[in-house]
Design a protein around this motif. Structure first.
Motif, PDB file in Angstrom:
ATOM      1  N   SER A   1      30.251  39.896 -11.279  1.00 45.68           N
ATOM      2  CA  SER A   1      30.465  39.711 -12.713  1.00 45.68           C
ATOM      3  C   SER A   1      29.393  40.385 -13.545  1.00 45.68           C
ATOM      4  O   SER A   1      29.530  40.480 -14.766  1.00 45.68           O
ATOM      5  N   GLY A   2      28.317  40.827 -12.912  1.00 44.17           N
ATOM      6  CA  GLY A   2      27.180  41.345 -13.661  1.00 44.17           C
ATOM      7  C   GLY A   2      26.174  40.266 -13.995  1.00 44.17           C
ATOM      8  O   GLY A   2      25.114  40.544 -14.547  1.00 44.17           O
ATOM      9  N   GLY A   3      26.488  39.009 -13.656  1.00 42.48           N
ATOM     10  CA  GLY A   3      25.600  37.892 -13.923  1.00 42.48           C
ATOM     11  C   GLY A   3      24.585  37.691 -12.820  1.00 42.48           C
ATOM     12  O   GLY A   3      24.588  38.380 -11.792  1.00 42.48           O
ATOM     13  N   VAL A   4      23.721  36.702 -13.018  1.00 41.32           N
ATOM     14  CA  VAL A   4      22.609  36.477 -12.091  1.00 41.32           C
ATOM     15  C   VAL A   4      23.105  36.020 -10.727  1.00 41.32           C
ATOM     16  O   VAL A   4      22.711  36.574  -9.686  1.00 41.32           O
TER      17      VAL A   4
ATOM     18  N   LEU B   1      34.792  42.304 -21.718  1.00 45.63           N
ATOM     19  CA  LEU B   1      33.354  42.353 -21.494  1.00 45.63           C
ATOM     20  C   LEU B   1      32.648  42.785 -22.772  1.00 45.63           C
ATOM     21  O   LEU B   1      33.280  43.194 -23.746  1.00 45.63           O
ATOM     22  N   ARG B   2      31.318  42.692 -22.777  1.00 48.81           N
ATOM     23  CA  ARG B   2      30.553  43.164 -23.919  1.00 48.81           C
ATOM     24  C   ARG B   2      30.583  44.688 -24.002  1.00 48.81           C
ATOM     25  O   ARG B   2      30.940  45.372 -23.028  1.00 48.81           O
ATOM     26  N   LYS B   3      30.184  45.210 -25.134  1.00 43.83           N
ATOM     27  CA  LYS B   3      30.210  46.653 -25.375  1.00 43.83           C
ATOM     28  C   LYS B   3      29.417  47.397 -24.301  1.00 43.83           C
ATOM     29  O   LYS B   3      28.266  47.073 -24.027  1.00 43.83           O
TER      30      LYS B   3
ATOM     31  N   LYS C   1      44.822  30.650 -22.682  1.00 43.91           N
ATOM     32  CA  LYS C   1      44.071  31.899 -22.469  1.00 43.91           C
ATOM     33  C   LYS C   1      43.347  31.872 -21.128  1.00 43.91           C
ATOM     34  O   LYS C   1      43.406  32.824 -20.342  1.00 43.91           O
ATOM     35  N   ARG C   2      42.641  30.759 -20.863  1.00 44.12           N
ATOM     36  CA  ARG C   2      41.878  30.651 -19.622  1.00 44.12           C
ATOM     37  C   ARG C   2      42.793  30.779 -18.401  1.00 44.12           C
ATOM     38  O   ARG C   2      42.464  31.466 -17.429  1.00 44.12           O
ATOM     39  N   LYS C   3      43.939  30.096 -18.455  1.00 43.93           N
ATOM     40  CA  LYS C   3      44.865  30.134 -17.316  1.00 43.93           C
ATOM     41  C   LYS C   3      45.448  31.530 -17.122  1.00 43.93           C
ATOM     42  O   LYS C   3      45.585  31.999 -15.992  1.00 43.93           O
ATOM     43  N   ALA C   4      45.774  32.198 -18.227  1.00 41.38           N
ATOM     44  CA  ALA C   4      46.319  33.552 -18.117  1.00 41.38           C
ATOM     45  C   ALA C   4      45.286  34.506 -17.522  1.00 41.38           C
ATOM     46  O   ALA C   4      45.610  35.346 -16.667  1.00 41.38           O
ATOM     47  N   ILE C   5      44.042  34.366 -17.955  1.00 39.31           N
ATOM     48  CA  ILE C   5      42.967  35.218 -17.420  1.00 39.31           C
ATOM     49  C   ILE C   5      42.750  34.913 -15.944  1.00 39.31           C
ATOM     50  O   ILE C   5      42.589  35.830 -15.125  1.00 39.31           O
TER      51      ILE C   5
ATOM     52  N   GLY D   1      33.143  33.142 -18.072  1.00 35.80           N
ATOM     53  CA  GLY D   1      34.058  33.855 -17.196  1.00 35.80           C
ATOM     54  C   GLY D   1      35.213  34.513 -17.926  1.00 35.80           C
ATOM     55  O   GLY D   1      35.555  35.668 -17.639  1.00 35.80           O
ATOM     56  N   PRO D   2      35.852  33.822 -18.890  1.00 33.38           N
ATOM     57  CA  PRO D   2      36.954  34.445 -19.636  1.00 33.38           C
ATOM     58  C   PRO D   2      36.483  35.505 -20.626  1.00 33.38           C
ATOM     59  O   PRO D   2      37.304  36.113 -21.318  1.00 33.38           O
ATOM     60  N   GLY D   3      35.165  35.705 -20.721  1.00 36.29           N
ATOM     61  CA  GLY D   3      34.636  36.752 -21.571  1.00 36.29           C
ATOM     62  C   GLY D   3      34.875  36.508 -23.050  1.00 36.29           C
ATOM     63  O   GLY D   3      34.891  35.367 -23.521  1.00 36.29           O
TER      64      GLY D   3
END
Length: 510
Positions: free
Chosen positions: A222-225, A252-254, A293-297, A390-392
């Protein structure tokens, strides 16, 4: 197995703090519900009995058989744990005449006792109990008291068993760390060798022993720690047989997708990036409810991850960045394991793909994960990155999710996060981000009337994310960021700052 202290949990809000204090002494410990107390093994050097919201006088309160531990290894009862030991041996535990809650001072201390060695007269401790020990059983000796609590600490003659009616694990007990050191190091004899370097060496050896010589391992990054540290550990153990999959969900972020892939490349990790943003946008079309939204992601991620994982020949394992708080929170002190954080794991992929699960970080708290990451050479920008949902950005965009609205939020968010770094505020904040609101407001730019979107800046301070306070950022900084966002992000004409704490609010808006 390393030497360890076993903590039996009776439901106290402070149980994790006990574990944190012991880990800070470089000694390994584990928390187990009293209903699932493990058998005594050679690696268990001592046992701590936690506090509890219950009363030992209640027939339904925790009342386990502790005979497997008593007299065989040192035992320390904390608050409820101390009252339980006294109660089981025939002592009188009664409602306190004056509710014993808050700061107190040890005015009577046996400073020659090994548990209390080094504590100073008047030492401040933290009380939190409605019951108190009025009469000790035969063979129990008082070793400390306060003006209001005659039995603040005791020992059992002839065995290394102790009870204290205060909480040494909280910072309000000013010499609590010394007491814990006396118990864990001096009385239990633990070696204090639980260090990041020791963990890395032992975990790499364990992974090499567990994972077959030809087995391939898949890890969703994910790019996280957490996932990044897990990846470095696995890479050190099995090299290119670790296959990282980094999915771009378009939320994700820019510039994060390209930046994270480049960082992983520099680290030598075997990672494949997958741009699936259009699939996520399609799945989110028309959805405004946060849970939908969370479920769709989640569904879309499983589909994409499953498809990409099947491209790896010989995959036998699914690696996950599960950490110790996730493990603790998935077990109830009132019964068998229950799933609390199903969103942390990759849906039903292990069963669907017939994969075994490997979780190299499941013994570590978040701060320990960062220490291990530092020992492994993880770059600072990943190691100290703020938590990101997680859902960004989907749960930071209230209302419809469209590529256009994501693009607007990415630009505003980048200005805010870059500004925190520029003003040396980033590391003072636990988590920060921008929320795009589903409202428009009237504004004036030049001589023209505008009717554009509103964003809310959110920044909080916290220790673990369970509670959080809004960050008191300087007015000059907020003015600078507001002006920059309005001037540079077309479509936004108003910026507000969220000053809600958690609770009652949550950190994210959805």
């Amino acid at each position: 197995m390393p030497q360890q202290i076993l903590i039996l949990d009776f439901g106290s809000q402070y149980t994790q703090l006990i574990a944190r204090r012991i880990r800070e002494l470089n000694v390994y410990c584990e928390i187990h519900p009293f209903t699932h107390a493990p058998a005594l093994t050679e690696d268990i050097r001592g046992v701590v009995l936690s506090g509890s919201p219950c009363s030992v006088r209640d027939p339904e309160s925790p009342n386990p058989d502790l005979s497997a531990y008593l007299g065989r290894v040192p035992v320390l009862g904390v608050c409820y744990g101390a009252q339980l030991l006294a109660h089981q041996s025939g002592g009188d535990v009664l409602p306190a005449t004056i509710r014993e809650y808050g700061r107190a001072h040890l005015t009577h201390i046996n400073q020659h006792h090994p548990l209390l060695r080094g504590l100073t007269p008047g030492s401040q401790v933290w009380m939190s109990h409605g019951d108190t020990i009025k009469t000790l059983p035969e063979g129990f000796l008082t070793i400390a008291g306060t003006p209001d609590v005659q039995v603040a600490a005791y020992e059992i003659e002839g065995q290394p068993t102790f009870g204290i009616q205060f909480h040494p694990e909280v910072t309000h007990s000013t010499e609590g760390k010394l007491l814990m050191h006396n118990f864990v190091v001096d009385i239990c004899g633990c070696d204090q060798d639980w260090t990041p370097e020791h963990f890395v060496d032992s975990m790499v050896a364990s992974l090499q022993h567990t994972i077959g010589p030809d087995d391939q391992v898949i890890l969703g990054l994910s790019g996280g720690v957490d996932s990044s540290v897990a990846a470095l550990l696995l890479h050190r153990a099995i090299g290119p047989r670790l296959h990282g999959i980094f999915v771009d969900n378009g939320l994700l972020r820019k510039d994060e997708y390209e930046g994270v892939l480049e960082a992983y490349k520099v680290l030598g990790l075997n990672v494949r990036g997958v741009d699936a943003s259009q699939e996520f946008y399609t799945a989110l079309a028309g959805l405004t409810d946060p849970e939908q939204k969370r479920k769709a992601i989640g569904r879309t991620f499983i589909e994409v991850f499953d498809r990409e994982a099947h491209k790896v020949d010989g995959a036998r394992w699914l690696a996950q960045g599960t950490i110790y708080p996730d493990v603790i929170e998935s077990v109830s002190v009132k019964g068998p394991a229950v799933t609390i954080k199903s969103h942390h794991n990759v849906g039903g992929l292990p069963e669907k793909m017939n994969l075994k699960v490997v979780e190299p970080l499941r013994a570590l708290f978040k701060d320990e994960v960062r220490e291990v990451g530092d020992a492994l050479g993880l770059p600072h920008n990943i190691l100290h990155r703020h938590p990101f949902p997680g859902p960004g950005l989907a749960i930071r965009i209230l209302g419809d999710i469209t590529p256009e609205r994501v693009h607007i939020l990415q630009k505003a968010d980048a200005i805010f996060i870059d500004g925190l770094r520029e003003y040396d505020l980033y590391d003072q904040v636990w988590q920060a981000g921008v929320m795009l609101l589903p409202i428009h407001s009237v504004g004036v730019m030049g001589d023209e009337r505008t009717y554009e979107q509103v964003v809310a800046l959110r920044a909080v301070t916290s220790v673990d994310g369970m509670t959080a306070d809004w960050a008191h950022l300087p007015y000059e900084f907020l003015a600078h960021i507001s002006n920059k966002i309005i001037n540079q992000v077309r479509g936004i004409n108003r910026v507000v700052y969220d000053i809600s704490s958690k609770p009652p609010a949550t950190i994210e808006w959805e």
